[in-house]
Design an enzyme around this catalytic site. Structure first.
Site, mmCIF file in Angstrom:
data_model
loop_
_atom_site.group_PDB
_atom_site.id
_atom_site.type_symbol
_atom_site.label_atom_id
_atom_site.label_comp_id
_atom_site.label_asym_id
_atom_site.label_seq_id
_atom_site.Cartn_x
_atom_site.Cartn_y
_atom_site.Cartn_z
ATOM 1 N N CYS A 1 -4.175 0.592 -2.278
ATOM 2 C CA CYS A 1 -3.949 -0.658 -1.548
ATOM 3 C C CYS A 1 -2.826 -1.513 -2.139
ATOM 4 O O CYS A 1 -2.468 -1.394 -3.323
ATOM 5 C CB CYS A 1 -5.220 -1.496 -1.558
ATOM 6 S SG CYS A 1 -6.558 -0.821 -0.575
ATOM 7 N N GLU B 1 -3.010 -4.676 -2.870
ATOM 8 C CA GLU B 1 -3.514 -5.529 -3.952
ATOM 9 C C GLU B 1 -3.514 -4.766 -5.272
ATOM 10 O O GLU B 1 -3.213 -5.318 -6.332
ATOM 11 C CB GLU B 1 -4.949 -5.986 -3.636
ATOM 12 C CG GLU B 1 -5.069 -6.843 -2.385
ATOM 13 C CD GLU B 1 -5.289 -6.021 -1.112
ATOM 14 O OE1 GLU B 1 -4.812 -4.872 -1.033
ATOM 15 O OE2 GLU B 1 -5.934 -6.540 -0.188
ATOM 16 N N CYS C 1 -10.764 -3.572 -3.821
ATOM 17 C CA CYS C 1 -9.749 -4.493 -4.349
ATOM 18 C C CYS C 1 -10.369 -5.809 -4.796
ATOM 19 O O CYS C 1 -9.896 -6.418 -5.754
ATOM 20 C CB CYS C 1 -8.639 -4.724 -3.326
ATOM 21 S SG CYS C 1 -7.521 -3.308 -3.228
ATOM 22 N N CYS D 1 -9.944 -5.414 0.649
ATOM 23 C CA CYS D 1 -11.076 -4.495 0.800
ATOM 24 C C CYS D 1 -12.043 -4.667 -0.380
ATOM 25 O O CYS D 1 -11.727 -5.315 -1.379
ATOM 26 C CB CYS D 1 -10.590 -3.043 0.886
ATOM 27 S SG CYS D 1 -10.153 -2.321 -0.706
ATOM 28 N N ASN E 1 0.843 -1.194 0.000
ATOM 29 C CA ASN E 1 0.000 0.000 0.000
ATOM 30 C C ASN E 1 0.883 1.251 0.000
ATOM 31 O O ASN E 1 1.969 1.269 0.593
ATOM 32 C CB ASN E 1 -0.995 -0.007 1.160
ATOM 33 C CG ASN E 1 -0.371 -0.180 2.523
ATOM 34 O OD1 ASN E 1 0.669 -0.796 2.673
ATOM 35 N ND2 ASN E 1 -1.005 0.371 3.541
ATOM 36 N N ILE E 2 0.402 2.274 -0.676
ATOM 37 C CA ILE E 2 1.166 3.513 -0.855
ATOM 38 C C ILE E 2 0.248 4.689 -0.548
ATOM 39 O O ILE E 2 -0.712 4.941 -1.284
ATOM 40 C CB ILE E 2 1.720 3.627 -2.293
ATOM 41 C CG1 ILE E 2 2.530 2.378 -2.651
ATOM 42 C CG2 ILE E 2 2.584 4.888 -2.418
ATOM 43 C CD1 ILE E 2 3.016 2.335 -4.089
ATOM 44 N N GLU E 3 0.533 5.368 0.542
ATOM 45 C CA GLU E 3 -0.308 6.489 0.980
ATOM 46 C C GLU E 3 0.367 7.816 0.651
ATOM 47 O O GLU E 3 1.545 7.868 0.281
ATOM 48 C CB GLU E 3 -0.542 6.366 2.494
ATOM 49 C CG GLU E 3 -1.224 5.053 2.863
ATOM 50 C CD GLU E 3 -1.399 4.868 4.362
ATOM 51 O OE1 GLU E 3 -0.830 5.664 5.149
ATOM 52 O OE2 GLU E 3 -2.106 3.927 4.743
#
Ligand code: THU
Length: 131
Positions: free
Chosen positions: A55, A57, A91, A88, A44-46
């Site tokens: 996410c 995935e 995803c 989620c 995941n990359i925020e």
């Protein structure tokens, strides 16, 4: 644990180490076994605009598609702080685009796969243009 499940678990856990999640502090990793036998992983990359992150995935799918593959044979997901975490809702739909209802999704804790579920059980009656 099957050989593929073990391979996917290790790839997902490795990818999780690279998670950029300073806002949620919730690292996630995912790994996909594609039809060509290769494994494509992602985390995941925020970013500072919270809803704009994505996410693990989704990262793994992007890695697979960007490498010229489009069929998910099996996959694994891991979240260090939530043993057995499932993908989620968004995803699940993204995975469904490239998988079948019978595609295994391996759920993990930090030591390995704890449960394997089928995508069709995670996303029954999915929206699809396929028959
Ligand atoms: N996250 C995933 O990477 N995959 C999921 O299936 C659930 C949530 C991420 C998004 C966000 O970076 C963090 O976990 C907390 O929701």
């Amino acid at each position: 644990m099957s050989k593929n499940a073990d391979r996917l678990f290790h790839a997902a856990r490795k990818a999780m180490e690279f998670s950029h999640s300073p806002y949620s502090m919730f690292p996630v990793g995912a790994a996909i076994l594609a039809k060509n036998g290769e494994v494509y992983a992602g985390c995941n990359i925020e970013n500072a605009s919270y809803p704009e992150g994505w996410c693990a995935e989704t990262s793994a799918i992007a890695h697979m598609i960007g490498s010229g593959q489009n069929q998910i044979v099996e996959m694994a997901v891991i979240a260090a702080k939530m043993p057995g975490a499932t993908p989620c809702g968004g995803c699940r739909q993204r995975i469904a685009e490239f998988a079948k209802s019978t595609t295994p999704v391996h759920l993990c804790n930090n030591d390995g796969v704890t449960e394997t579920v089928l995508l069709g059980d995670l996303l029954p009656k999915s929206f699809s243009f396929e028959e």
